[in-house]
Write an enzyme that holds these catalytic residues in place. Structure first.
Site, PDB file in Angstrom:
ATOM      1  CG  HIS A  16      -2.092  -0.835   1.196  1.00 17.32           C
ATOM      2  ND1 HIS A  16      -3.776  -0.890   1.190  1.00 17.32           N
ATOM      3  CD2 HIS A  16      -2.255  -2.048   0.807  1.00 17.32           C
ATOM      4  CE1 HIS A  16      -4.036  -1.916   0.797  1.00 17.32           C
ATOM      5  NE2 HIS A  16      -3.079  -2.263   1.385  1.00 17.32           N
ATOM      6  CG  ASP A 115      -5.290   2.444   2.079  1.00 20.98           C
ATOM      7  OD1 ASP A 115      -5.799   1.471   1.008  1.00 20.98           O
ATOM      8  OD2 ASP A 115      -4.070   1.341   1.684  1.00 20.98           O
ATOM      9  CB  ALA A 321      15.371 -10.631  -4.293  1.00 20.53           C
ATOM     10  CD  GLU A 346       6.204  -4.107  -8.531  1.00 18.23           C
ATOM     11  OE1 GLU A 346       6.703  -5.750  -8.370  1.00 18.23           O
ATOM     12  OE2 GLU A 346       5.480  -3.898  -7.627  1.00 18.23           O
ATOM     13  CG  ASP A 362      -6.633  -9.104  -3.193  1.00 20.77           C
ATOM     14  OD1 ASP A 362      -5.773 -10.306  -3.088  1.00 20.77           O
ATOM     15  OD2 ASP A 362      -6.464  -7.888  -3.872  1.00 20.77           O
ATOM     16  CD  GLN A 363      -1.998 -13.351  -2.771  1.00 18.42           C
ATOM     17  OE1 GLN A 363      -1.946 -14.482  -2.027  1.00 18.42           O
ATOM     18  NE2 GLN A 363      -2.080 -12.786  -1.515  1.00 18.42           N
TER      19      GLN A 363
HETATM   20  N1  UDP Z   1       8.936  -6.660  -2.969  1.00 15.15           N
HETATM   21  C1  UDP Z   1       9.841  -6.838  -3.133  1.00 15.15           C
HETATM   22  N2  UDP Z   1      10.840  -7.925  -3.029  1.00 15.15           N
HETATM   23  C2  UDP Z   1      10.576  -8.970  -2.436  1.00 15.15           C
HETATM   24  C3  UDP Z   1       8.845  -8.949  -2.586  1.00 15.15           C
HETATM   25  C4  UDP Z   1       8.321  -7.827  -2.714  1.00 15.15           C
HETATM   26  O1  UDP Z   1      10.471  -5.593  -3.710  1.00 15.15           O
HETATM   27  O2  UDP Z   1      10.877  -9.649  -1.788  1.00 15.15           O
HETATM   28  C5  UDP Z   1       7.563  -5.871  -3.432  1.00 15.15           C
HETATM   29  C6  UDP Z   1       7.342  -5.908  -5.190  1.00 15.15           C
HETATM   30  O3  UDP Z   1       7.906  -5.679  -6.000  1.00 15.15           O
HETATM   31  C7  UDP Z   1       6.244  -5.752  -4.427  1.00 15.15           C
HETATM   32  C8  UDP Z   1       5.635  -5.292  -3.452  1.00 15.15           C
HETATM   33  O4  UDP Z   1       6.474  -5.896  -2.696  1.00 15.15           O
HETATM   34  O5  UDP Z   1       5.595  -4.551  -5.466  1.00 15.15           O
HETATM   35  C9  UDP Z   1       4.475  -5.989  -2.819  1.00 15.15           C
HETATM   36  O6  UDP Z   1       2.978  -6.768  -3.715  1.00 15.15           O
HETATM   37  P1  UDP Z   1       2.206  -7.167  -4.012  1.00 15.15           P
HETATM   38  O7  UDP Z   1       0.811  -6.295  -4.244  1.00 15.15           O
HETATM   39  O8  UDP Z   1       2.743  -8.495  -5.402  1.00 15.15           O
HETATM   40  O9  UDP Z   1       1.919  -8.496  -2.960  1.00 15.15           O
HETATM   41  P2  UDP Z   1       1.344  -7.790  -1.866  1.00 15.15           P
HETATM   42  O10 UDP Z   1       2.687  -8.062  -0.378  1.00 15.15           O
HETATM   43  O11 UDP Z   1       0.323  -6.986  -0.924  1.00 15.15           O
HETATM   44  O12 UDP Z   1       0.672  -9.326  -1.304  1.00 15.15           O
END
Ligand code: UDP
Length: 444
Positions: A16, A115, A321, A346, A362-363
């Protein structure tokens, strides 16, 4: 145009805060000053993502939550938070409302952007005559699906490709119980109802047009997309070990495996995914994470002998990562993803096809969407919801190298081109809408 000062207030999740920060960066180039409000546990990481050029136009504002049992200040973030502490974090967050009202009166912004989890924030703003606009960071597909169940209980969702599978019925049940629990339903509905004139949402009309129109119709308010908001790469996104390893692989030969910032794989899931990667015979980088305080040794967690057997073909990274840096590398050919909305956008931004393994929330809905628009293939589970290594390996091979997966590779690149052609048009529209909200508010 006069400078407009905005206080941004995202929920405490990494998925977020980063879209809020990226929106902030775009707005600062158009004469906005941004105050980004979050807990110190989040701000310490976010600070590194703000380069010198934003030092004056983006300011960080600390919100201190009460310390509840089991939730010390370093856990005032969803990043690495053990899942059972999530309700406590939400409780502490709600309790911070008076502190947030003090922040509003100290800064006196022209506008609040908030939010979906804190409908109390726009109320606090309206007491001080500050207009407020909601910014939802999840997909319009999921948002329209959710509001459909809230507004039209018992009626089937009109877009039939978007649904929960039988083995995911617990997620639909949760949604239905939200729809019948006034407190939960009101939280989502009031957030939207209290948004002045418009609601901002992450995504693009070229990807989700029909869902955006449908949700706007359902709630009677215009949803305005802010674009993909893929982060700018910073120096901390470099990881020489990973880049060096990836440089040695062939073009489009490697799968990136990650389940986002909040989900932790169970032992069974780790085992099945490891075997699936092994069977696929494809190169991979796998980010494996554990909750804070529950870190484990990789050798003891992965199947016996796994690391030796995969050798140079696989790289397991613990914790975190640089996802964008990896997805942007020429040698990545697929993204095995939980289908968090940020990750999906992304992946589309870089034209990488998705191997969809949704886990919860929501996945599953986003995974259906990904498959429906043709940029990914889902790894369907068995009727009990179990993931199988053979199916996982089949989909990885299909998406990354086999002829049968060519359609998805082509579609992913087409989507990348469409998105890049659109550029920042959406931000220009957002700016016009926000100026309109501020002007109408000051004239009334
Ligand atoms: N992300 C990252 N490195 C990691 C894990 C996640 O940079 O090892 C970043 C990813 O690029 C994205 C965000 O964390 O921008 C994860 O958001 P997403 O909505 O995909 O999943 P959530 O974490 O909300 O389940």
């Amino acid at each position: 145009m006069e400078t407009i000062r905005i206080l941004m207030f995202p929920w405490l999740g990494y998925g977020h805060i980063t879209p809020y920060l990226e929106l902030a960066k775009k707005l600062t180039t158009r004469n906005f000053i941004i105050y980004l409000c979050s807990t110190p546990a989040n701000l310490c990481c976010i600070k590194q993502k703000i380069s010198e050029k934003y030092a004056h136009s983006i300011q960080l504002v600390s919100l201190h939550l009460p310390t509840l049992p089991g939730l010390p200040p370093h856990l005032h973030t969803t990043n690495g938070l053990p899942l059972d502490l999530m309700p406590t974090l939400k409780e502490a967050f709600d309790m911070a409302e008076p502190e947030f009202a003090n922040i509003l009166s100290a800064i006196k912004p022209d506008l609040l952007i908030y939010d979906f989890l804190q409908p109390w924030a726009p109320l606090a703003a309206s007491v001080q005559n500050i207009p407020a606009v909601e910014f939802i960071t999840s997909s319009s597909t999921m948002t329209s699906f959710m509001f459909h169940y809230f507004k039209k209980p018992g009626v089937e969702f009109p877009f039939t490709k978007i649904y929960f599978r039988d083995y995911e019925s617990k997620f639909l049940d949760k949604l239905l119980s939200c729809a019948s629990n006034p407190e939960e339903k009101d939280r989502a509905s009031e957030g939207v109802a209290r948004s002045c004139k418009i609601v901002l949402i992450k995504g693009s009309r070229i990807i989700e047009g029909k869902y955006i129109d449908y949700v706007s119709e359902l709630v009677g308010k215009k949803f305005v997309t802010v674009g993909s908001l893929v982060q700018e790469l910073g120096p901390d996104d470099e990881d020489f070990k990973i880049t060096e390893w990836l440089n040695k692989k062939e073009k489009k030969s490697t799968v990136f495996v990650s389940f986002g910032s909040e989900y932790f794989l169970s032992n069974e899931e780790i085992e099945e995914i490891a075997h699936g990667l092994e069977l696929s015979n494809t190169n991979f980088i796998w980010v494996l994470r554990f909750p804070k305080g529950e870190e484990r040794k990789l050798e003891e967690t992965l199947p016996k002998g796994f690391l030796e057997r995969v050798g140079e073909r696989g790289l397991v990274v613990e914790g975190w990562a640089p996802q964008l840096k990896i997805l942007g590398h020429d040698n990545i050919g697929g993204f095995l993803s939980h289908c968090g909305w940020n990750s999906v956008l992304e992946s589309m931004h870089f034209g990488i096809p998705i191997i969809a393994v949704p886990m919860h929330l929501d996945q599953p809905i986003i995974a259906r969407f990904v498959e429906d628009i043709g940029v990914g293939v889902e790894v369907v589970r068995d009727s009990k919801g179990q993931l199988h290594k053979e199916r996982l390996a089949e989909v990885i091979k299909q998406v990354v190298m086999e002829k049968s997966g060519e359609f998805v590779r082509i579609k992913a690149v087409e989507m990348k081109v469409k998105i890049s052609e659109k550029g920042d048009q959406e931000i220009d529209e957002v700016v016009a809408e926000l100026v309109d909200v501020c002007t109408s508010s000051s004239s009334s």
